[in-house]
Design an enzyme around this catalytic site. Structure first.
Site, PDB file in Angstrom:
ATOM      1  N   LYS A  96      18.501  35.679  42.062  1.00 59.75           N
ATOM      2  CA  LYS A  96      19.636  34.862  41.621  1.00 59.75           C
ATOM      3  C   LYS A  96      19.269  33.663  40.763  1.00 59.75           C
ATOM      4  O   LYS A  96      18.234  33.033  40.944  1.00 59.75           O
ATOM      5  CB  LYS A  96      20.383  34.340  42.852  1.00 59.75           C
ATOM      6  CG  LYS A  96      21.034  35.446  43.658  1.00 59.75           C
ATOM      7  CD  LYS A  96      22.427  35.747  43.209  1.00 59.75           C
ATOM      8  CE  LYS A  96      23.340  34.702  43.780  1.00 59.75           C
ATOM      9  NZ  LYS A  96      24.719  34.979  43.429  1.00 59.75           N
ATOM     10  N   HIS A 127      45.404  35.234  29.325  1.00 55.57           N
ATOM     11  CA  HIS A 127      45.583  35.855  30.645  1.00 55.57           C
ATOM     12  C   HIS A 127      44.294  36.478  31.154  1.00 55.57           C
ATOM     13  O   HIS A 127      44.310  37.437  31.916  1.00 55.57           O
ATOM     14  CB  HIS A 127      46.668  36.943  30.622  1.00 55.57           C
ATOM     15  CG  HIS A 127      47.939  36.521  29.972  1.00 55.57           C
ATOM     16  ND1 HIS A 127      48.985  35.943  30.671  1.00 55.57           N
ATOM     17  CD2 HIS A 127      48.323  36.532  28.668  1.00 55.57           C
ATOM     18  CE1 HIS A 127      49.959  35.668  29.830  1.00 55.57           C
ATOM     19  NE2 HIS A 127      49.578  35.986  28.599  1.00 55.57           N
ATOM     20  N   SER A 156      18.624  30.972  44.697  1.00 60.39           N
ATOM     21  CA  SER A 156      19.181  31.200  46.024  1.00 60.39           C
ATOM     22  C   SER A 156      18.041  31.159  47.035  1.00 60.39           C
ATOM     23  O   SER A 156      16.922  31.572  46.732  1.00 60.39           O
ATOM     24  CB  SER A 156      19.863  32.572  46.053  1.00 60.39           C
ATOM     25  OG  SER A 156      19.916  33.070  47.375  1.00 60.39           O
ATOM     26  N   GLU A 186      29.439  24.549  38.538  1.00 57.37           N
ATOM     27  CA  GLU A 186      30.325  24.612  39.716  1.00 57.37           C
ATOM     28  C   GLU A 186      30.597  23.214  40.269  1.00 57.37           C
ATOM     29  O   GLU A 186      31.714  22.896  40.678  1.00 57.37           O
ATOM     30  CB  GLU A 186      29.693  25.489  40.797  1.00 57.37           C
ATOM     31  CG  GLU A 186      29.668  26.963  40.414  1.00 57.37           C
ATOM     32  CD  GLU A 186      28.805  27.796  41.355  1.00 57.37           C
ATOM     33  OE1 GLU A 186      29.216  28.907  41.680  1.00 57.37           O
ATOM     34  OE2 GLU A 186      27.716  27.347  41.764  1.00 57.37           O
TER      35      GLU A 186
END
Ligand code: ARG
Length: 472
Positions: free
Chosen positions: A288, A161, A282, A295
């Site tokens: 970043k 969970h 980025s 992804e």
């Protein structure tokens, strides 16, 4: 591609020309050109069989086979001239053949239809691609096993969970993915058996009056079997849908691994660092380092699911037997093959270059009463029914939380308020490493068991295409 209108190979019963838009709309050549090698391979075998059976003169068969070889080279080198009217790769090759050797080239299509031809091409193509994919899956499995060996003492908080549950070995986690991939390879291997059946010789739908030796053609092409029903053979694309389903599960496994990497590489978790080669920056935020590769694998999984839906939907309402709808099998299949191969390749590189932050994982594994279950199991060894033990430890955890303390910090005197039978032995089950090694059931996370998994993985490794195709 030249736009010049030419007479089509099937134009005998037509008096008018095809509308230009229709020509473009119906053409599959822009995408089925990738089947050229397999198309020629199929035609060569078919022709050899025709010559051997005396259905066409052996000398013609020879010339056709030779010319097909030349056409193959021309297509490979880019010298072959395709024309708009070619419609598909099958027509393009046959036209090229007739242009090259004259009317004898027209004998290649004896006892054959594009309906059995295209299914044969697709099967030859997919057979080869499944082989490549199996090799890549085996490569990724080896990567996971290599990482597991390296991280065999690293402790990871295990989650259910998305809440901290129990500590495990990082190697155990990594080997879980090896198991998923083993099932993927097994599924693909089973799919391969059904792909490796030859429809050629089914002709349009009914077979042919000419004395083909289908078994001989199948032998030349390395097919394991010959289709048993010509109507089924030309209308069947189960093998395409089945492959895309297998690919969907495979992608889903990759996607779940990627999801963990995305979470784990966040500043909040800090469990892993993805190497610079597999991250991107980025355009605005200089600090970043983004897990874009992970992804994209996650997103491309949806793309493969979409291909499965496309294929199933194309098939669901088709009357027997061949219908042009079946031409729409190609793009979803090709896209699935390309997506799966690219995802596997990039993941092999990315996974092999991960750096795990062992200390962070250990710190987190020790937090959150992650060994409370071990205390309950300790009580079970004292004769307490598990349900009661669960209640006792639950109350104890609440007591610790209220005091901002860990389980190991509660003295025996206080522990006994919760259960009089507590003794010193309890402190031995609380440490994380102890808890991990205590879970020694078959398939559990104890190091002893994990080492067995590694040993088994290495013993059965390197399957890939050779194992599935029985050529090892
Ligand atoms: N391009 C077609 C396909 O991919 C080849 C078969 C066409 N057959 C036919 N009878 N029109 O399905």
């Amino acid at each position: 591609m030249s736009g010049k209108t030419r007479r089509k190979l099937w134009s005998g019963r037509f008096s008018g020309e095809t509308d230009r838009l229709v020509e473009v709309f119906t053409a599959s050549l822009p995408f089925d050109v990738r089947l050229f090698d397999h198309d020629i391979e199929g035609s060569v075998a078919h022709c050899r069989m025709l010559g051997r059976q005396g259905i066409i003169p052996p000398a013609d068969a020879e010339r056709i086979v030779e010319a097909l070889g030349e056409i193959r080279e021309e297509i490979r080198s880019g010298a072959f001239r395709f024309v708009q009217a070619d419609e598909d790769i099958h027509m393009a090759v046959e036209r090229g053949l007739i242009e090259r050797i004259g009317p004898a080239g027209g004998k290649v299509h004896t006892g054959r239809s594009r309906n059995d031809q295209v299914s044969t091409d697709m099967r030859l193509y997919l057979r080869a691609e499944i082989g490549d994919i199996l090799d890549l899956v085996a490569g990724l499995q080896r990567t996971f096993v290599g990482l597991a060996k390296r991280e065999v003492d690293t402790i990871l908080p295990g989650y259910t969970h998305m809440q901290k549950a129990q500590p495990v070995l990082l190697a155990h986690y990594l080997l879980a993915f090896r198991e998923m991939l083993a099932r993927d390879a097994q599924r693909l291997g089973e799919c391969l058996e059904r792909v490796n059946v030859m429809p050629l010789g089914s002709a349009a739908l009914a077979g042919t009056s000419l004395p083909l030796d289908r078994k001989y053609t199948a032998k030349l092409l390395g097919f394991g079997a010959v289709s048993a029903n010509s109507m089924d053979a030309v209308s069947d694309r189960d093998f395409v849908a089945e492959f895309i389903f297998d690919a969907s599960l495979l992608m889903m496994h990759l996607s779940r691994f990627c999801e963990d990497l995305i979470i784990w590489s966040s500043g909040e978790f800090g469990f892993v660092e993805i190497s610079d080669a597999y991250t991107t920056g980025s355009s605005i935020m200089p600090q970043k380092k983004n897990p874009d590769v992970a992804e994209l694998v996650r997103a491309k999984t949806g793309r493969v699911y979409g291909n499965l839906m496309r294929m199933l939907t194309v098939l669901k309402g088709l009357p027997m037997t061949y219908n042009r709808d079946l031409q729409e099998d190609k793009e979803p299949l090709f896209d699935t093959v390309d997506t799966v191969k690219a995802s596997l390749m990039v993941l092999i590189g990315m996974a092999g270059n991960l750096t795990f932050n062992r200390q962070r994982m250990m710190e987190e594994a020790a937090k959150g009463f992650s060994t409370a279950t071990d205390v309950a199991e300790y009580l079970v060894t004292k004769g307490v029914p598990f349900r009661e033990a669960h209640g006792i430890v639950g109350r104890l955890v609440a007591y610790c939380i209220a005091r901002g303390k860990g389980l190991e910090e509660i003295p025996l005197r206080e522990l006994r308020k919760f259960y009089t039978g507590f003794d010193d032995g309890v402190y031995a089950v609380i440490p994380v490493k102890k808890a991990v090694n205590a879970r020694s059931t078959l398939g559990g996370t104890a190091k002893k068991e994990v080492l067995k998994q590694i040993e088994r993985a290495e013993r059965t490794a390197g399957g890939g295409r050779r194992k599935a195709m029985g050529t090892s």
